[in-house]
Design a protein around this motif. Structure first.
Motif, PDB file in Angstrom:
ATOM      1  N   CYS A   8     -13.506  -6.495   3.701  1.00  0.00           N
ATOM      2  CA  CYS A   8     -11.866  -6.457   2.538  1.00  0.00           C
ATOM      3  C   CYS A   8     -12.328  -7.345   1.051  1.00  0.00           C
ATOM      4  N   LYS A  10     -10.767  -7.996  -0.893  1.00  0.00           N
ATOM      5  CA  LYS A  10      -9.504  -9.130  -2.035  1.00  0.00           C
ATOM      6  C   LYS A  10      -9.230 -10.466  -0.826  1.00  0.00           C
ATOM      7  N   CYS A  11      -9.016 -10.358   0.047  1.00  0.00           N
ATOM      8  CA  CYS A  11      -9.126 -11.341   1.009  1.00  0.00           C
ATOM      9  C   CYS A  11     -10.140 -11.414   2.139  1.00  0.00           C
ATOM     10  N   CYS A  21      -8.124  -2.171   3.570  1.00  0.00           N
ATOM     11  CA  CYS A  21      -8.027  -3.578   4.531  1.00  0.00           C
ATOM     12  C   CYS A  21      -6.435  -3.411   4.858  1.00  0.00           C
ATOM     13  N   ARG A  23      -5.380  -5.185   7.016  1.00  0.00           N
ATOM     14  CA  ARG A  23      -4.812  -6.720   6.254  1.00  0.00           C
ATOM     15  C   ARG A  23      -3.940  -6.958   5.260  1.00  0.00           C
ATOM     16  N   CYS A  24      -4.328  -6.672   3.927  1.00  0.00           N
ATOM     17  CA  CYS A  24      -3.607  -6.336   2.412  1.00  0.00           C
ATOM     18  C   CYS A  24      -3.662  -5.198   2.054  1.00  0.00           C
TER      19      CYS A  24
HETATM   20 ZN   LIG Z   1      -7.670  -7.584   2.906  1.00  0.00          ZN
END
Ligand SMILES: [Zn+2]
Length: 55
Positions: A8, A10-11, A21, A23-24
Motif C-alpha cells: 500500500c 498510503k499505509c 489496500c 486496510r485503508c
Molecule cells: Zn493501506
C-alpha cells in the motif's frame, strides 16, 4: 516469476490484493528496490552544481 506481493502506498501494509489496500483502501504498488542510492543522487547534485558554477 512475478511477485504477487503488493504494498500500500498510503499505509505501507503488504497485501496480495491487486486493486487496493484491504486496510485503508489506498492504492497498492509492487514494491521495487530503488535503482540508485541517495549517495548517487547527491553525487549528481554535486556534478550539476559544478557545471552551473564552474567553467
Ligand atoms: Zn493501506
Amino acid at each position: 516469476m512475478r511477485s504477487l506481493l503488493r504494498r500500500c502506498t498510503k499505509c505501507g501494509a503488504y497485501t496480495l490484493s491487486k486493486e487496493k489496500c484491504p486496510r485503508c483502501g489506498g492504492p497498492v504498488k509492487v514494491p521495487h528496490p530503488p535503482k540508485y542510492s541517495p549517495e548517487d543522487k547527491y553525487q549528481r547534485y554535486r556534478i550539476l552544481q559544478k557545471l552551473s558554477t564552474g567553467a
